[in-house]
Design a protein around this motif. Structure first.
Motif, PDB file in Angstrom:
ATOM      1  N   THR A  49       0.797  -1.231   0.000  1.00 40.37           N
ATOM      2  CA  THR A  49       0.000   0.000   0.000  1.00 40.37           C
ATOM      3  C   THR A  49       0.831   1.285   0.000  1.00 40.37           C
ATOM      4  OG1 THR A  49      -1.913  -1.057   1.020  1.00 40.37           O
ATOM      5  CG2 THR A  49      -1.711   1.317   1.320  1.00 40.37           C
ATOM      6  N   PRO A  50       1.848   1.436   0.874  1.00 40.72           N
ATOM      7  CA  PRO A  50       2.577   2.711   0.907  1.00 40.72           C
ATOM      8  C   PRO A  50       3.216   3.094  -0.430  1.00 40.72           C
ATOM      9  CG  PRO A  50       3.116   1.379   2.825  1.00 40.72           C
ATOM     10  CD  PRO A  50       2.332   0.505   1.903  1.00 40.72           C
ATOM     11  N   LYS A  51       3.525   2.112  -1.263  1.00 36.28           N
ATOM     12  CA  LYS A  51       4.143   2.395  -2.561  1.00 36.28           C
ATOM     13  C   LYS A  51       3.213   3.189  -3.470  1.00 36.28           C
ATOM     14  CE  LYS A  51       6.822  -1.931  -2.519  1.00 36.28           C
ATOM     15  NZ  LYS A  51       7.054  -3.211  -3.227  1.00 36.28           N
ATOM     16  N   TYR A  52       1.919   3.113  -3.217  1.00 42.75           N
ATOM     17  CA  TYR A  52       0.936   3.769  -4.075  1.00 42.75           C
ATOM     18  C   TYR A  52       0.504   5.132  -3.544  1.00 42.75           C
ATOM     19  CZ  TYR A  52       0.467  -0.761  -6.408  1.00 42.75           C
ATOM     20  OH  TYR A  52       0.716  -1.912  -7.106  1.00 42.75           O
ATOM     21  N   LEU A  53       0.931   5.481  -2.341  1.00 42.62           N
ATOM     22  CA  LEU A  53       0.460   6.710  -1.699  1.00 42.62           C
ATOM     23  C   LEU A  53       1.431   7.857  -1.931  1.00 42.62           C
ATOM     24  CD1 LEU A  53      -0.638   5.237   1.765  1.00 42.62           C
ATOM     25  CD2 LEU A  53      -2.016   5.469  -0.326  1.00 42.62           C
ATOM     26  N   VAL A  54       0.882   9.015  -2.263  1.00 38.66           N
ATOM     27  CA  VAL A  54       1.659  10.253  -2.364  1.00 38.66           C
ATOM     28  C   VAL A  54       1.068  11.238  -1.367  1.00 38.66           C
ATOM     29  CG1 VAL A  54       2.336  12.189  -3.824  1.00 38.66           C
ATOM     30  CG2 VAL A  54       2.219   9.885  -4.793  1.00 38.66           C
ATOM     31  N   GLY A  55       1.899  11.760  -0.492  1.00 38.93           N
ATOM     32  CA  GLY A  55       1.418  12.711   0.499  1.00 38.93           C
ATOM     33  C   GLY A  55       2.243  12.633   1.767  1.00 38.93           C
ATOM     34  N   ASP A  56       1.723  13.249   2.815  1.00 36.56           N
ATOM     35  CA  ASP A  56       2.372  13.230   4.128  1.00 36.56           C
ATOM     36  C   ASP A  56       1.538  12.328   5.034  1.00 36.56           C
ATOM     37  OD1 ASP A  56       3.975  15.141   2.961  1.00 36.56           O
ATOM     38  OD2 ASP A  56       2.974  16.838   3.944  1.00 36.56           O
ATOM     39  N   PHE A  57       2.144  11.262   5.538  1.00 36.10           N
ATOM     40  CA  PHE A  57       1.309  10.328   6.299  1.00 36.10           C
ATOM     41  C   PHE A  57       2.106   9.473   7.282  1.00 36.10           C
ATOM     42  CE2 PHE A  57       2.388   8.153   2.274  1.00 36.10           C
ATOM     43  CZ  PHE A  57       2.960   6.973   2.740  1.00 36.10           C
ATOM     44  N   ALA A  58       1.403   9.077   8.328  1.00 34.23           N
ATOM     45  CA  ALA A  58       1.809   8.006   9.235  1.00 34.23           C
ATOM     46  C   ALA A  58       0.503   7.356   9.675  1.00 34.23           C
ATOM     47  CB  ALA A  58       2.580   8.548  10.430  1.00 34.23           C
ATOM     48  N   PHE A  59       0.431   6.049   9.576  1.00 38.84           N
ATOM     49  CA  PHE A  59      -0.829   5.377   9.916  1.00 38.84           C
ATOM     50  C   PHE A  59      -0.550   4.002  10.505  1.00 38.84           C
ATOM     51  CE2 PHE A  59      -0.035   4.126   5.480  1.00 38.84           C
ATOM     52  CZ  PHE A  59      -0.213   2.752   5.535  1.00 38.84           C
ATOM     53  N   MET A  60      -1.558   3.478  11.215  1.00 41.46           N
ATOM     54  CA  MET A  60      -1.545   2.113  11.730  1.00 41.46           C
ATOM     55  C   MET A  60      -2.896   1.464  11.433  1.00 41.46           C
ATOM     56  SD  MET A  60       1.271   0.992  13.155  1.00 41.46           S
ATOM     57  CE  MET A  60       2.559   1.178  14.395  1.00 41.46           C
ATOM     58  N   ILE A  61      -2.851   0.243  10.919  1.00 40.98           N
ATOM     59  CA  ILE A  61      -4.056  -0.512  10.579  1.00 40.98           C
ATOM     60  C   ILE A  61      -4.090  -1.799  11.402  1.00 40.98           C
ATOM     61  CG2 ILE A  61      -5.179  -1.878   8.758  1.00 40.98           C
ATOM     62  CD1 ILE A  61      -4.069   0.177   6.738  1.00 40.98           C
ATOM     63  N   TRP A  62      -5.261  -2.093  11.976  1.00 44.81           N
ATOM     64  CA  TRP A  62      -5.484  -3.375  12.642  1.00 44.81           C
ATOM     65  C   TRP A  62      -6.252  -4.264  11.675  1.00 44.81           C
ATOM     66  CZ3 TRP A  62      -4.321  -7.214  15.387  1.00 44.81           C
ATOM     67  CH2 TRP A  62      -5.248  -8.097  15.944  1.00 44.81           C
ATOM     68  N   ASP A  63      -5.578  -5.294  11.190  1.00 43.30           N
ATOM     69  CA  ASP A  63      -6.170  -6.271  10.264  1.00 43.30           C
ATOM     70  C   ASP A  63      -6.714  -7.415  11.115  1.00 43.30           C
ATOM     71  OD1 ASP A  63      -6.706  -8.270   8.426  1.00 43.30           O
ATOM     72  OD2 ASP A  63      -4.986  -7.792   7.161  1.00 43.30           O
ATOM     73  N   GLN A  64      -8.003  -7.327  11.427  1.00 38.27           N
ATOM     74  CA  GLN A  64      -8.594  -8.257  12.391  1.00 38.27           C
ATOM     75  C   GLN A  64      -8.615  -9.700  11.869  1.00 38.27           C
ATOM     76  OE1 GLN A  64     -12.704  -7.424  13.543  1.00 38.27           O
ATOM     77  NE2 GLN A  64     -12.091  -7.680  15.681  1.00 38.27           N
ATOM     78  N   LYS A  65      -8.885  -9.886  10.586  1.00 39.81           N
ATOM     79  CA  LYS A  65      -8.926 -11.226  10.012  1.00 39.81           C
ATOM     80  C   LYS A  65      -7.593 -11.939  10.141  1.00 39.81           C
ATOM     81  CE  LYS A  65     -12.466 -10.869   6.401  1.00 39.81           C
ATOM     82  NZ  LYS A  65     -12.656 -10.849   4.919  1.00 39.81           N
TER      83      LYS A  65
END
Length: 647
Positions: free
Chosen positions: A115-131
């Motif tokens: 995913t990060p390879k496709y994003l342009v911008g300023d970001f920091a994120f965390m995702i909880w992948d429950q599955k």
């Protein structure tokens, strides 16, 4: 943008609600438009949201996608939304209300860890992948937003700032002597060559250009972004290169203007910020909005000591840009009540670590304070421009031509360059030879004075810091690599250059609810500029040629074609300290005898520097090594003594 936080337990132990409260309460020092939390099983997510984009207003964050069983907390502005919508096949009717955090989730659902390879911008994120019982997160390629974390065998905690993590009962505050040794030994404005470390032993940070994955208690990092050489564009005419630049730069600048609030920009008298302002003001006029500009100027009683090639007061150039561009509300501030010394404690509180760039600290902070009063939520700058849009060093280019024996081309460029700057061809050729063959030049000239060693030699040996820095090709003597091409390559390859700017922009933005956006640091403009042939950057004896040609009609000629003078900011730093000079010297005298700090600092060098400047605070010494040694000593000592000295 936002401050984000979270806790994740590797085992089955439930998360104490009190620990989540500790994180969020520690963030209350910053303004917020909305504060929300989300928790499930063994994970807690929080967001201290500051609205910047129209989509972020009334956003639910953390956000849980029930259909995909994904939760996210994010500090993000995504600039390539249109491209992502098309790639993800999002219905046009849905695009206006999808937030940037939801867009990241959609991207993760499709591309997962890519995913990060496709994003342009300023970001920091965390995702909880429950599955998949997995945490995945990332920080943008240049680390524009910070993200710190603590990890032990049972749990992971993360936050945009450090203080909330230190407030947790299971996190011990300990000095990271490796980080401190590198900070003291590196003469340039780099903190540490370890881009994951901080001044605290127990707190680390996700490096720029990296993602983090947590699964079954194992934490792994992966670098997803590399600034590489691009295949060179081949247009038929110079005008085609200029038009292509304008098209890409206009797209990039417009993508940074996405807000319902007022928009401001730093503005100096040069090409970088001037180019950003000229494109932004034009785009905002279409929206019936005005661009606010903020410019630092020296105090009224300052006598300019700088050489003829430098300008301390850039008002004539700035006002020329403002008048020519139009649609600008220009403002000039001398911040006469501020100085490099007066702002030290506040900067340490904001940054949560020592810093080196005291020369411009007072006016940088002052501009944020002024902008906040005018409801500015986006503040533009052109900080990375020297390495992107205004690239083009004539002497280095001519040195390459000499080494490649392209003598006819060299003669033409050298002849025109000498005419442009009003210097004889023999003087230019002498400089070109030194650039082309620097080792010969050093043999026939007097030896350079090395930068004074601020670190205690015993402490340096104990930490083996010189060996580590040598491995990273950092010269602890402070000698500058004169090859601009090598410097540019290093700027984009070595991640430790990125952390400084990200720390400043994140922490100041949180304090004032202002997102700092730099179009000259956008991935699209970097990739474009790297695809331009070097012959477009130095052409007909003109350095920085592409930006000068491409901004015809955007910037006035006295700014666009100026190659004789450049602005120098912070030159009145010592002058500003005149009224507090005696207290500054008194503090330095006490520090020079401080036994606790003597373990880390080379007090012999500190005392030498003190003797050199204590009686006569000459304004022209502001960039000299002696003053630099004293200011860095004061800054690091105040921080270390406050945070770690016992008794």
């Amino acid at each position: 943008m936002s401050a984000i936080a979270g806790i994740y337990h590797f085992n089955q132990e439930p998360i104490s609600p009190q620990n989540g409260d500790i994180l969020m309460k520690s963030l209350r020092k910053f303004p917020a438009d909305r504060i929300q939390v989300w928790n499930d099983e063994k994970i807690f997510l929080g967001c201290h949201n500051q609205w910047i984009t129209p989509e972020s207003e009334n956003e639910t964050l953390p956000f849980y996608d029930y259909a995909r069983q994904l939760a996210i907390t994010a500090d993000a502005i995504i600039d390539n939304r249109h491209e992502l919508f098309n790639q993800l096949q999002v219905e046009k009717s849905d695009r206006t209300y999808i937030t940037d955090s939801q867009l990241i989730l959609l991207a993760y659902h499709k591309w997962e860890e890519d995913t990060p390879k496709y994003l342009v911008g300023d970001f920091a994120f965390m995702i909880w992948d429950q599955k998949n019982r997995k945490i995945f997160g990332a920080r943008d390629f240049s680390g524009s937003r910070t993200l710190y974390y603590f990890k032990n065998q049972e749990k992971l905690a993360f936050c945009t700032t450090i203080e909330p993590l230190l407030a947790l009962p299971f996190v011990e505050k300990r000095l990271n002597e490796d980080w401190l040794s590198e900070f003291l030994a590196i003469p340039i404005n780099v903190e540490s060559v370890d881009s994951s470390s901080t001044v605290y032993k127990t707190i680390k940070q996700i490096p720029p250009s990296h993602s983090i994955k947590v699964i079954d208690g194992n934490v792994t990092f992966s670098r997803y972004s590399f600034i590489k050489k691009e295949e060179k564009l081949k247009f038929k005419t110079n005008e085609e290169y200029e038009e292509a630049f304008r098209e890409v730069f206009d797209q990039v600048v417009r993508s940074k203007l996405r807000t319902s609030y007022n928009i401001g920009s730093h503005l100096s008298g040069g090409l970088d910020s001037g180019s950003v302002v000229s494109f932004a003001a034009k785009a905002l006029k279409e929206q019936k909005k005005q661009l606010y500009t903020y410019s630092y100027i020296p105090v009224d009683d300052f006598v300019d000591w700088t050489p003829k090639s430098r300008v301390a007061d850039e008002r004539p150039f700035i006002s020329s840009t403002v008048e020519y561009v139009g649609n600008i509300k220009d403002q000039y501030f001398d911040f006469k009540e501020k100085s490099p010394l007066s702002e030290v404690d506040d900067w340490l509180d904001v940054l949560e670590m020592p810093y080196k760039y005291y020369e411009n600290s007072f006016w940088l902070k002052g501009i944020y304070e002024q902008a906040a009063q005018e409801n500015i939520r986006v503040l533009l700058n052109g900080q990375r421009g020297n390495w992107t849009i205004s690239w083009g060093h004539a002497l280095d280019y001519q040195a390459c031509l000499l080494k490649q024996l392209k003598l006819i081309h060299l003669y033409k460029e050298l002849h025109l360059f000498s005419e442009n700057i009003g210097v004889s061809k023999s003087r230019v050729m002498s400089a070109v030879r030194k650039k082309a063959f620097p080792f010969i030049g050093r043999m026939i000239t007097s030896a350079e004075e090395p930068y004074p060693m601020l670190i205690n030699p015993d402490f340096a040996n104990k930490m083996k810091v010189f060996t580590k820095l040598e491995d990273h090709k950092i010269d602890v003597k402070g000698f500058i690599n004169t090859n601009a091409y090598t410097m540019k390559k290093t700027q984009f390859e070595q991640l430790y250059y990125w952390n400084i700017n990200g720390n400043i922009s994140t922490k100041l933005s949180l304090r004032h609810s202002i997102a700092e956006r730099d179009p000259t640091n956008d991935l699209r403009i970097i990739q474009f500029c790297n695809s331009i042939p070097e012959s477009q950057y130095v052409l007909n004896g003109q350095d920085r040629s592409l930006i000068r040609r491409a901004t015809k009609g955007y910037l006035p000629d006295n700014v666009r074609l100026n190659n004789k003078t450049r602005g120098i900011q912070g030159s009145d730093g010592i002058h500003r300290m005149a009224s507090s000079w005696s207290s500054f010297i008194e503090e330095m005298q006490m520090l020079s005898k401080d036994e606790f700090m003597a373990e880390f600092l080379n007090m012999e060098e500190v005392r030498k520097s003190l003797i050199s400047v204590e009686q006569n605070p000459l304004p022209e010494k502001v960039f000299d090594d002696d003053f630099r040694i004293l200011m860095r000593t004061l800054i690091v000592s105040r921080f270390v003594k406050k945070q770690f000295e016992r008794g």
